[in-house]
Design an enzyme around this catalytic site. Structure first.
Site, PDB file in Angstrom:
ATOM      1  N   SER A 131       0.840  -1.204   0.000  1.00 15.34           N
ATOM      2  CA  SER A 131       0.000   0.000   0.000  1.00 15.34           C
ATOM      3  C   SER A 131       0.867   1.242   0.000  1.00 15.34           C
ATOM      4  CB  SER A 131      -0.863  -0.024   1.267  1.00 15.34           C
ATOM      5  OG  SER A 131      -1.428   1.236   1.490  1.00 15.34           O
ATOM      6  N   TYR A 157      -1.591  -0.852  11.032  1.00 19.85           N
ATOM      7  CA  TYR A 157      -1.864  -1.437   9.717  1.00 19.85           C
ATOM      8  C   TYR A 157      -0.762  -1.018   8.727  1.00 19.85           C
ATOM      9  CZ  TYR A 157      -3.480  -1.392   4.931  1.00 19.85           C
ATOM     10  OH  TYR A 157      -3.516  -1.521   3.575  1.00 19.85           O
ATOM     11  N   LYS A 161       2.453  -3.323   6.815  1.00 19.77           N
ATOM     12  CA  LYS A 161       2.821  -3.414   5.387  1.00 19.77           C
ATOM     13  C   LYS A 161       4.294  -3.058   5.207  1.00 19.77           C
ATOM     14  CE  LYS A 161      -1.137  -4.563   3.563  1.00 19.77           C
ATOM     15  NZ  LYS A 161      -1.355  -5.808   2.828  1.00 19.77           N
TER      16      LYS A 161
HETATM   17  C1  UD1 Z   1      -7.080   4.890   3.849  1.00 17.97           C
HETATM   18  C2  UD1 Z   1      -6.078   4.447   4.873  1.00 17.97           C
HETATM   19  C3  UD1 Z   1      -4.930   3.775   4.176  1.00 17.97           C
HETATM   20  C4  UD1 Z   1      -5.440   2.612   3.338  1.00 17.97           C
HETATM   21  C5  UD1 Z   1      -6.477   3.133   2.332  1.00 17.97           C
HETATM   22  C6  UD1 Z   1      -7.117   2.004   1.565  1.00 17.97           C
HETATM   23  C7  UD1 Z   1      -6.349   6.062   6.727  1.00 17.97           C
HETATM   24  C8  UD1 Z   1      -5.710   7.154   7.513  1.00 17.97           C
HETATM   25  N1  UD1 Z   1      -5.653   5.584   5.668  1.00 17.97           N
HETATM   26  O1  UD1 Z   1      -6.474   5.855   3.013  1.00 17.97           O
HETATM   27  O2  UD1 Z   1      -3.999   3.304   5.137  1.00 17.97           O
HETATM   28  O3  UD1 Z   1      -4.378   2.008   2.665  1.00 17.97           O
HETATM   29  O4  UD1 Z   1      -7.507   3.811   3.050  1.00 17.97           O
HETATM   30  O5  UD1 Z   1      -7.788   2.509   0.465  1.00 17.97           O
HETATM   31  O6  UD1 Z   1      -7.437   5.617   7.017  1.00 17.97           O
HETATM   32  N2  UD1 Z   1     -12.857  11.057   3.805  1.00 17.97           N
HETATM   33  C9  UD1 Z   1     -13.903  11.865   4.203  1.00 17.97           C
HETATM   34  N3  UD1 Z   1     -14.993  11.274   4.789  1.00 17.97           N
HETATM   35  C10 UD1 Z   1     -15.085   9.919   4.989  1.00 17.97           C
HETATM   36  C11 UD1 Z   1     -14.013   9.102   4.572  1.00 17.97           C
HETATM   37  C12 UD1 Z   1     -12.906   9.700   3.995  1.00 17.97           C
HETATM   38  O7  UD1 Z   1     -13.852  13.085   4.044  1.00 17.97           O
HETATM   39  O8  UD1 Z   1     -16.101   9.461   5.541  1.00 17.97           O
HETATM   40  C13 UD1 Z   1     -11.687  11.660   3.127  1.00 17.97           C
HETATM   41  C14 UD1 Z   1     -10.366  11.453   3.835  1.00 17.97           C
HETATM   42  O9  UD1 Z   1     -10.109  12.475   4.766  1.00 17.97           O
HETATM   43  C15 UD1 Z   1      -9.395  11.460   2.645  1.00 17.97           C
HETATM   44  C16 UD1 Z   1     -10.206  10.873   1.497  1.00 17.97           C
HETATM   45  O10 UD1 Z   1     -11.566  11.049   1.871  1.00 17.97           O
HETATM   46  O11 UD1 Z   1      -9.038  12.788   2.301  1.00 17.97           O
HETATM   47  C17 UD1 Z   1      -9.941   9.414   1.251  1.00 17.97           C
HETATM   48  O12 UD1 Z   1     -10.110   8.693   2.454  1.00 17.97           O
HETATM   49  P1  UD1 Z   1     -10.082   7.082   2.509  1.00 17.97           P
HETATM   50  O13 UD1 Z   1     -10.980   6.545   1.473  1.00 17.97           O
HETATM   51  O14 UD1 Z   1     -10.330   6.676   3.923  1.00 17.97           O
HETATM   52  O15 UD1 Z   1      -8.605   6.730   2.056  1.00 17.97           O
HETATM   53  P2  UD1 Z   1      -7.177   7.191   2.672  1.00 17.97           P
HETATM   54  O16 UD1 Z   1      -7.353   7.986   3.895  1.00 17.97           O
HETATM   55  O17 UD1 Z   1      -6.393   7.792   1.572  1.00 17.97           O
END
Ligand code: UD1
Length: 354
Positions: A131, A157, A161
Protein backbone atom coordinates in the site's frame (compact mmCIF):
# COMPACT_ATOMS: atom_id res chain seq x y z
CA UNK A 1 1.78 -25.30 -19.65
CA UNK A 2 -0.95 -23.53 -17.68
CA UNK A 3 0.57 -21.75 -14.66
CA UNK A 4 -1.02 -22.55 -11.31
CA UNK A 5 -1.20 -19.62 -8.92
CA UNK A 6 -2.04 -19.52 -5.22
CA UNK A 7 -4.04 -16.42 -4.29
CA UNK A 8 -4.26 -15.75 -0.55
CA UNK A 9 -7.16 -13.52 0.44
CA UNK A 10 -8.78 -14.22 -2.91
CA UNK A 11 -12.31 -13.75 -1.52
CA UNK A 12 -11.73 -10.09 -0.65
CA UNK A 13 -12.28 -6.91 -2.66
CA UNK A 14 -8.97 -6.70 -4.53
CA UNK A 15 -8.49 -10.49 -4.42
CA UNK A 16 -11.80 -11.42 -6.07
CA UNK A 17 -11.40 -8.95 -8.95
CA UNK A 18 -7.85 -10.18 -9.52
CA UNK A 19 -8.94 -13.85 -9.47
CA UNK A 20 -11.48 -13.06 -12.19
CA UNK A 21 -8.88 -11.41 -14.42
CA UNK A 22 -6.40 -14.24 -13.79
CA UNK A 23 -8.98 -16.81 -14.90
CA UNK A 24 -9.79 -14.74 -17.97
CA UNK A 25 -6.06 -14.69 -18.78
CA UNK A 26 -5.77 -18.47 -18.67
CA UNK A 27 -4.24 -19.01 -15.21
CA UNK A 28 -5.27 -21.87 -12.97
CA UNK A 29 -6.24 -20.33 -9.64
CA UNK A 30 -6.30 -21.74 -6.11
CA UNK A 31 -7.70 -19.45 -3.42
CA UNK A 32 -6.90 -19.59 0.28
CA UNK A 33 -8.96 -17.35 2.56
CA UNK A 34 -9.87 -17.52 6.27
CA UNK A 35 -13.18 -15.71 5.57
CA UNK A 36 -12.73 -13.13 8.38
CA UNK A 37 -13.85 -10.49 5.95
CA UNK A 38 -15.91 -12.41 3.40
CA UNK A 39 -19.52 -13.55 3.19
CA UNK A 40 -19.94 -17.28 2.78
CA UNK A 41 -23.40 -18.81 2.80
CA UNK A 42 -22.34 -22.08 1.14
CA UNK A 43 -19.18 -24.11 0.52
CA UNK A 44 -17.50 -21.19 -1.26
CA UNK A 45 -17.50 -17.48 -0.46
CA UNK A 46 -20.18 -15.64 -2.43
CA UNK A 47 -17.61 -13.39 -4.15
CA UNK A 48 -15.93 -16.47 -5.64
CA UNK A 49 -19.23 -18.07 -6.63
CA UNK A 50 -19.90 -14.92 -8.68
CA UNK A 51 -16.35 -14.84 -10.07
CA UNK A 52 -16.82 -18.42 -11.27
CA UNK A 53 -20.08 -17.46 -13.00
CA UNK A 54 -18.49 -14.44 -14.69
CA UNK A 55 -15.44 -16.41 -15.81
CA UNK A 56 -17.40 -19.62 -16.58
CA UNK A 57 -14.56 -21.46 -14.87
CA UNK A 58 -14.03 -22.87 -11.43
CA UNK A 59 -11.62 -22.00 -8.67
CA UNK A 60 -10.23 -24.37 -6.06
CA UNK A 61 -10.99 -22.90 -2.64
CA UNK A 62 -9.49 -23.64 0.77
CA UNK A 63 -10.78 -22.09 3.96
CA UNK A 64 -7.52 -21.78 5.87
CA UNK A 65 -5.45 -19.34 7.86
CA UNK A 66 -1.89 -18.38 6.98
CA UNK A 67 -0.93 -18.92 10.61
CA UNK A 68 -1.92 -22.60 10.29
CA UNK A 69 1.33 -24.11 9.04
CA UNK A 70 -0.09 -27.65 8.76
CA UNK A 71 -2.93 -26.46 6.50
CA UNK A 72 -0.46 -24.49 4.36
CA UNK A 73 1.78 -27.52 4.06
CA UNK A 74 -1.14 -29.65 2.90
CA UNK A 75 -2.17 -27.08 0.28
CA UNK A 76 1.35 -26.68 -1.10
CA UNK A 77 1.76 -30.48 -1.20
CA UNK A 78 -1.47 -30.89 -3.22
CA UNK A 79 -0.50 -28.38 -5.93
CA UNK A 80 2.52 -27.21 -7.88
CA UNK A 81 2.32 -23.44 -7.75
CA UNK A 82 4.51 -21.32 -9.97
CA UNK A 83 3.75 -18.18 -8.04
CA UNK A 84 1.80 -16.79 -5.09
CA UNK A 85 -0.23 -13.56 -5.05
CA UNK A 86 -0.58 -12.57 -1.41
CA UNK A 87 -3.55 -10.36 -0.44
CA UNK A 88 -4.65 -11.94 2.85
CA UNK A 89 -4.45 -9.30 5.59
CA UNK A 90 -6.46 -7.23 8.01
CA UNK A 91 -6.87 -3.71 6.67
CA UNK A 92 -8.92 -1.42 8.92
CA UNK A 93 -6.74 1.48 10.00
CA UNK A 94 -8.78 2.45 13.10
CA UNK A 95 -9.12 -1.16 14.28
CA UNK A 96 -5.37 -1.65 13.91
CA UNK A 97 -4.81 1.04 16.57
CA UNK A 98 -7.09 -0.87 18.98
CA UNK A 99 -5.80 -4.36 18.14
CA UNK A 100 -2.15 -3.98 17.08
CA UNK A 101 -1.23 -7.55 18.00
CA UNK A 102 -3.98 -8.97 15.78
CA UNK A 103 -2.57 -6.91 12.93
CA UNK A 104 1.00 -8.06 13.52
CA UNK A 105 -0.14 -11.68 13.98
CA UNK A 106 -2.31 -11.79 10.85
CA UNK A 107 -0.32 -9.58 8.56
CA UNK A 108 3.33 -9.97 9.59
CA UNK A 109 3.33 -13.46 11.17
CA UNK A 110 0.85 -14.68 8.52
CA UNK A 111 3.21 -13.56 5.75
CA UNK A 112 6.15 -15.17 7.53
CA UNK A 113 4.25 -18.49 7.68
CA UNK A 114 3.45 -18.19 3.98
CA UNK A 115 7.08 -17.47 3.07
CA UNK A 116 8.27 -20.46 5.12
CA UNK A 117 5.81 -22.72 3.32
CA UNK A 118 6.89 -21.28 -0.05
CA UNK A 119 10.56 -21.87 0.78
CA UNK A 120 9.90 -25.42 1.91
CA UNK A 121 8.01 -26.18 -1.30
CA UNK A 122 10.46 -24.32 -3.53
CA UNK A 123 8.03 -21.66 -4.73
CA UNK A 124 10.02 -18.44 -4.84
CA UNK A 125 7.95 -16.03 -6.91
CA UNK A 126 5.62 -13.68 -5.10
CA UNK A 127 3.40 -10.71 -5.92
CA UNK A 128 2.61 -8.89 -2.68
CA UNK A 129 -0.32 -6.61 -1.94
CA UNK A 130 1.27 -3.54 -0.41
CA UNK A 131 0.00 0.00 0.00
CA UNK A 132 1.02 3.58 -0.57
CA UNK A 133 0.51 3.87 3.18
CA UNK A 134 4.17 2.71 3.53
CA UNK A 135 5.24 6.21 2.35
CA UNK A 136 3.75 7.84 5.48
CA UNK A 137 3.45 11.62 5.20
CA UNK A 138 4.68 12.57 1.71
CA UNK A 139 8.02 14.40 1.71
CA UNK A 140 7.47 15.27 -1.96
CA UNK A 141 4.92 14.62 -4.72
CA UNK A 142 4.26 12.68 -6.80
CA UNK A 143 5.24 9.69 -4.67
CA UNK A 144 7.78 7.57 -6.51
CA UNK A 145 9.16 4.25 -5.31
CA UNK A 146 12.39 5.91 -4.10
CA UNK A 147 10.42 7.94 -1.55
CA UNK A 148 11.42 6.85 2.00
CA UNK A 149 9.11 4.28 3.58
CA UNK A 150 8.22 3.53 7.19
CA UNK A 151 8.77 7.06 8.42
CA UNK A 152 5.58 8.67 9.64
CA UNK A 153 3.33 5.61 9.20
CA UNK A 154 0.55 6.62 11.58
CA UNK A 155 -0.93 3.23 12.47
CA UNK A 156 -0.14 -0.47 12.99
CA UNK A 157 -1.86 -1.44 9.72
CA UNK A 158 0.50 0.80 7.75
CA UNK A 159 3.49 -0.36 9.74
CA UNK A 160 2.58 -4.01 9.16
CA UNK A 161 2.82 -3.41 5.39
CA UNK A 162 6.15 -1.65 5.88
CA UNK A 163 7.55 -4.46 8.07
CA UNK A 164 6.48 -7.07 5.53
CA UNK A 165 8.23 -5.19 2.72
CA UNK A 166 11.42 -5.09 4.83
CA UNK A 167 11.11 -8.82 5.51
CA UNK A 168 10.68 -9.53 1.80
CA UNK A 169 13.68 -7.36 0.88
CA UNK A 170 15.83 -9.16 3.49
CA UNK A 171 14.78 -12.53 2.12
CA UNK A 172 15.65 -11.48 -1.44
CA UNK A 173 19.06 -10.19 -0.29
CA UNK A 174 19.81 -13.49 1.44
CA UNK A 175 18.41 -15.74 -1.29
CA UNK A 176 18.91 -14.22 -4.73
CA UNK A 177 16.76 -16.76 -6.53
CA UNK A 178 13.60 -15.16 -5.08
CA UNK A 179 11.57 -12.74 -7.18
CA UNK A 180 9.19 -10.50 -5.31
CA UNK A 181 7.09 -7.66 -6.70
CA UNK A 182 5.47 -5.53 -4.03
CA UNK A 183 2.57 -3.56 -5.50
CA UNK A 184 1.94 -0.34 -3.62
CA UNK A 185 -1.72 0.53 -4.21
CA UNK A 186 -3.05 4.02 -3.96
CA UNK A 187 -6.84 4.15 -3.35
CA UNK A 188 -8.63 1.20 -5.02
CA UNK A 189 -12.34 1.88 -5.67
CA UNK A 190 -15.14 0.94 -8.08
CA UNK A 191 -16.32 -2.53 -9.03
CA UNK A 192 -16.49 -4.97 -11.92
CA UNK A 193 -18.67 -3.35 -14.63
CA UNK A 194 -21.15 -6.26 -14.43
CA UNK A 195 -22.15 -5.15 -10.91
CA UNK A 196 -21.72 -8.77 -9.76
CA UNK A 197 -18.67 -8.24 -7.54
CA UNK A 198 -17.54 -5.17 -5.62
CA UNK A 199 -16.47 -3.81 -2.26
CA UNK A 200 -18.56 -5.06 0.66
CA UNK A 201 -17.36 -3.36 3.84
CA UNK A 202 -18.60 -4.68 7.18
CA UNK A 203 -20.49 -2.10 9.25
CA UNK A 204 -19.86 1.62 8.76
CA UNK A 205 -17.41 2.14 5.88
CA UNK A 206 -14.11 3.82 6.83
CA UNK A 207 -13.21 4.76 3.28
CA UNK A 208 -14.67 7.54 1.21
CA UNK A 209 -16.13 5.82 -1.85
CA UNK A 210 -18.16 3.10 -0.07
CA UNK A 211 -19.49 5.74 2.33
CA UNK A 212 -20.55 8.05 -0.51
CA UNK A 213 -22.17 5.11 -2.21
CA UNK A 214 -24.22 4.28 0.90
CA UNK A 215 -25.33 7.92 1.20
CA UNK A 216 -26.43 7.82 -2.45
CA UNK A 217 -28.58 4.73 -1.85
CA UNK A 218 -30.08 6.18 1.34
CA UNK A 219 -28.38 3.86 3.86
CA UNK A 220 -26.49 6.74 5.50
CA UNK A 221 -27.84 10.24 6.03
CA UNK A 222 -24.84 12.31 5.03
CA UNK A 223 -21.14 12.18 4.37
CA UNK A 224 -18.81 13.76 6.86
CA UNK A 225 -16.05 15.52 4.95
CA UNK A 226 -12.95 15.35 7.12
CA UNK A 227 -11.65 18.91 6.86
CA UNK A 228 -11.80 21.60 4.20
CA UNK A 229 -8.77 23.57 5.35
CA UNK A 230 -6.01 21.52 3.73
CA UNK A 231 -3.60 23.14 1.32
CA UNK A 232 -5.39 21.76 -1.71
CA UNK A 233 -7.39 23.56 -4.44
CA UNK A 234 -10.73 23.20 -2.61
CA UNK A 235 -9.36 22.53 0.88
CA UNK A 236 -10.41 18.85 1.01
CA UNK A 237 -8.05 15.85 0.91
CA UNK A 238 -6.68 14.77 -2.47
CA UNK A 239 -6.07 11.08 -3.30
CA UNK A 240 -5.10 8.99 -6.29
CA UNK A 241 -8.19 6.80 -6.79
CA UNK A 242 -7.65 3.79 -9.02
CA UNK A 243 -10.32 1.59 -10.60
CA UNK A 244 -10.31 -1.93 -9.17
CA UNK A 245 -10.21 -3.45 -12.68
CA UNK A 246 -7.09 -1.43 -13.54
CA UNK A 247 -5.60 -2.64 -10.26
CA UNK A 248 -6.49 -6.26 -11.08
CA UNK A 249 -4.84 -5.88 -14.51
CA UNK A 250 -1.73 -4.54 -12.73
CA UNK A 251 -1.48 -7.83 -10.81
CA UNK A 252 -1.70 -9.89 -13.97
CA UNK A 253 1.03 -7.72 -15.52
CA UNK A 254 3.21 -8.29 -12.43
CA UNK A 255 2.54 -12.02 -12.51
CA UNK A 256 3.40 -12.23 -16.19
CA UNK A 257 6.64 -10.40 -15.46
CA UNK A 258 7.75 -12.75 -12.67
CA UNK A 259 6.81 -15.79 -14.75
CA UNK A 260 8.23 -14.43 -17.99
CA UNK A 261 11.53 -14.84 -19.81
CA UNK A 262 12.96 -11.60 -18.45
CA UNK A 263 11.99 -11.66 -14.78
CA UNK A 264 12.94 -8.88 -12.40
CA UNK A 265 15.57 -9.84 -9.85
CA UNK A 266 15.06 -9.72 -6.08
CA UNK A 267 12.65 -7.37 -4.34
CA UNK A 268 11.04 -4.68 -6.50
CA UNK A 269 8.38 -2.24 -5.25
CA UNK A 270 6.03 -0.76 -7.86
CA UNK A 271 3.27 1.85 -7.45
CA UNK A 272 -0.19 1.14 -8.82
CA UNK A 273 -1.92 4.48 -9.19
CA UNK A 274 -3.16 6.76 -11.95
CA UNK A 275 -0.80 9.65 -11.24
CA UNK A 276 -3.81 11.97 -10.83
CA UNK A 277 -5.39 13.27 -7.65
CA UNK A 278 -9.05 14.02 -6.90
CA UNK A 279 -10.38 15.91 -3.89
CA UNK A 280 -13.20 14.66 -1.66
CA UNK A 281 -15.55 17.23 -3.22
CA UNK A 282 -14.54 16.14 -6.72
CA UNK A 283 -15.39 12.55 -5.81
CA UNK A 284 -18.75 13.70 -4.44
CA UNK A 285 -19.47 15.63 -7.67
CA UNK A 286 -18.44 12.67 -9.86
CA UNK A 287 -20.64 10.32 -7.82
CA UNK A 288 -23.60 12.69 -8.13
CA UNK A 289 -23.10 12.69 -11.90
CA UNK A 290 -22.77 8.91 -12.07
CA UNK A 291 -25.78 8.17 -9.85
CA UNK A 292 -28.09 11.10 -10.53
CA UNK A 293 -28.47 11.40 -6.73
CA UNK A 294 -27.62 14.30 -4.45
CA UNK A 295 -24.92 13.43 -1.90
CA UNK A 296 -25.59 15.35 1.30
CA UNK A 297 -22.44 16.24 3.17
CA UNK A 298 -21.21 18.23 6.14
CA UNK A 299 -17.68 19.44 6.73
CA UNK A 300 -16.28 18.26 10.09
CA UNK A 301 -12.87 18.18 11.81
CA UNK A 302 -9.88 16.62 10.07
CA UNK A 303 -9.43 12.88 10.69
CA UNK A 304 -6.32 12.03 12.73
CA UNK A 305 -3.55 10.57 10.62
CA UNK A 306 -4.83 11.95 7.28
CA UNK A 307 -2.51 13.75 4.87
CA UNK A 308 -3.53 16.62 2.57
CA UNK A 309 -2.46 15.11 -0.73
CA UNK A 310 -1.24 11.76 -1.99
CA UNK A 311 -0.78 10.62 -5.57
CA UNK A 312 1.51 8.28 -7.43
CA UNK A 313 4.27 8.62 -9.90
CA UNK A 314 3.12 5.68 -12.06
CA UNK A 315 6.13 5.65 -14.45
CA UNK A 316 7.88 2.58 -13.04
CA UNK A 317 4.80 0.38 -13.59
CA UNK A 318 4.71 1.50 -17.22
CA UNK A 319 8.41 0.81 -17.64
CA UNK A 320 8.62 -2.56 -15.87
CA UNK A 321 5.13 -3.99 -16.36
CA UNK A 322 3.92 -2.15 -19.48
CA UNK A 323 0.87 -1.29 -17.39
CA UNK A 324 -0.94 1.96 -16.84
CA UNK A 325 -4.38 2.81 -15.46
CA UNK A 326 -7.07 3.40 -18.09
CA UNK A 327 -10.21 4.38 -16.19
CA UNK A 328 -11.12 7.77 -14.74
CA UNK A 329 -13.00 8.90 -11.66
CA UNK A 330 -16.37 8.91 -13.46
CA UNK A 331 -15.87 5.26 -14.51
CA UNK A 332 -15.01 4.43 -10.90
CA UNK A 333 -18.16 6.12 -9.57
CA UNK A 334 -20.41 4.58 -12.26
CA UNK A 335 -19.20 1.07 -11.49
CA UNK A 336 -19.31 1.58 -7.70
CA UNK A 337 -22.92 2.82 -8.08
CA UNK A 338 -23.91 -0.06 -10.37
CA UNK A 339 -22.60 -2.56 -7.78
CA UNK A 340 -24.32 -0.70 -4.90
CA UNK A 341 -27.68 -0.52 -6.68
CA UNK A 342 -27.73 -4.19 -7.61
CA UNK A 343 -26.43 -5.35 -4.23
CA UNK A 344 -27.83 -3.11 -1.49
CA UNK A 345 -26.74 -5.73 1.08
CA UNK A 346 -23.42 -6.52 -0.56
CA UNK A 347 -22.88 -10.26 -0.86
CA UNK A 348 -25.48 -11.07 1.82
CA UNK A 349 -28.78 -12.52 0.72
CA UNK A 350 -30.67 -10.21 3.12
CA UNK A 351 -30.07 -7.18 5.31
CA UNK A 352 -30.70 -8.94 8.65
CA UNK A 353 -27.72 -11.22 8.12
CA UNK A 354 -25.41 -8.23 8.16
C1 UD1 B 1 -7.08 4.89 3.85
C2 UD1 B 1 -6.08 4.45 4.87
C3 UD1 B 1 -4.93 3.78 4.18
C4 UD1 B 1 -5.44 2.61 3.34
C5 UD1 B 1 -6.48 3.13 2.33
C6 UD1 B 1 -7.12 2.00 1.57
C7 UD1 B 1 -6.35 6.06 6.73
C8 UD1 B 1 -5.71 7.15 7.51
N1 UD1 B 1 -5.65 5.58 5.67
O1 UD1 B 1 -6.47 5.85 3.01
O2 UD1 B 1 -4.00 3.30 5.14
O3 UD1 B 1 -4.38 2.01 2.66
O4 UD1 B 1 -7.51 3.81 3.05
O5 UD1 B 1 -7.79 2.51 0.46
O6 UD1 B 1 -7.44 5.62 7.02
N2 UD1 B 1 -12.86 11.06 3.81
C9 UD1 B 1 -13.90 11.87 4.20
N3 UD1 B 1 -14.99 11.27 4.79
C10 UD1 B 1 -15.09 9.92 4.99
C11 UD1 B 1 -14.01 9.10 4.57
C12 UD1 B 1 -12.91 9.70 3.99
O7 UD1 B 1 -13.85 13.09 4.04
O8 UD1 B 1 -16.10 9.46 5.54
C13 UD1 B 1 -11.69 11.66 3.13
C14 UD1 B 1 -10.37 11.45 3.84
O9 UD1 B 1 -10.11 12.48 4.77
C15 UD1 B 1 -9.40 11.46 2.64
C16 UD1 B 1 -10.21 10.87 1.50
O10 UD1 B 1 -11.57 11.05 1.87
O11 UD1 B 1 -9.04 12.79 2.30
C17 UD1 B 1 -9.94 9.41 1.25
O12 UD1 B 1 -10.11 8.69 2.45
P1 UD1 B 1 -10.08 7.08 2.51
O13 UD1 B 1 -10.98 6.55 1.47
O14 UD1 B 1 -10.33 6.68 3.92
O15 UD1 B 1 -8.60 6.73 2.06
P2 UD1 B 1 -7.18 7.19 2.67
O16 UD1 B 1 -7.35 7.99 3.90
O17 UD1 B 1 -6.39 7.79 1.57
Amino acid sequence: MVAEVLVTGGAGFVGSHTVLVLLQNGFKVVVLDNLVNAVSEGPKPEALVRVEKLAKQSVVFYEADLCDSKALDRIFTSHSFQCVIHFAALKAVGESCQLPLSYYRNNVAGTLGLLEAMKKHKVNRLVFSSSATVYGTPQYLPLDEAHPTGQGCTNPYGRSKFFIEEMLADLCRAEPDWQVISLRYFNPVGAHPSGQIGEDPLGIPNNLMPFVSQVAIGKRKELQVYGDDYETPDGTGVRDYIHIMDLADGHVAALERVLGKDPLKGFVAINLGTGRGNSVLEVVAAFEKASGKTIKYKVVERRAGDVATSYADPKLAKELLSWSAKKDILDMCKDAWNWQMHNPNGFRSSENQK
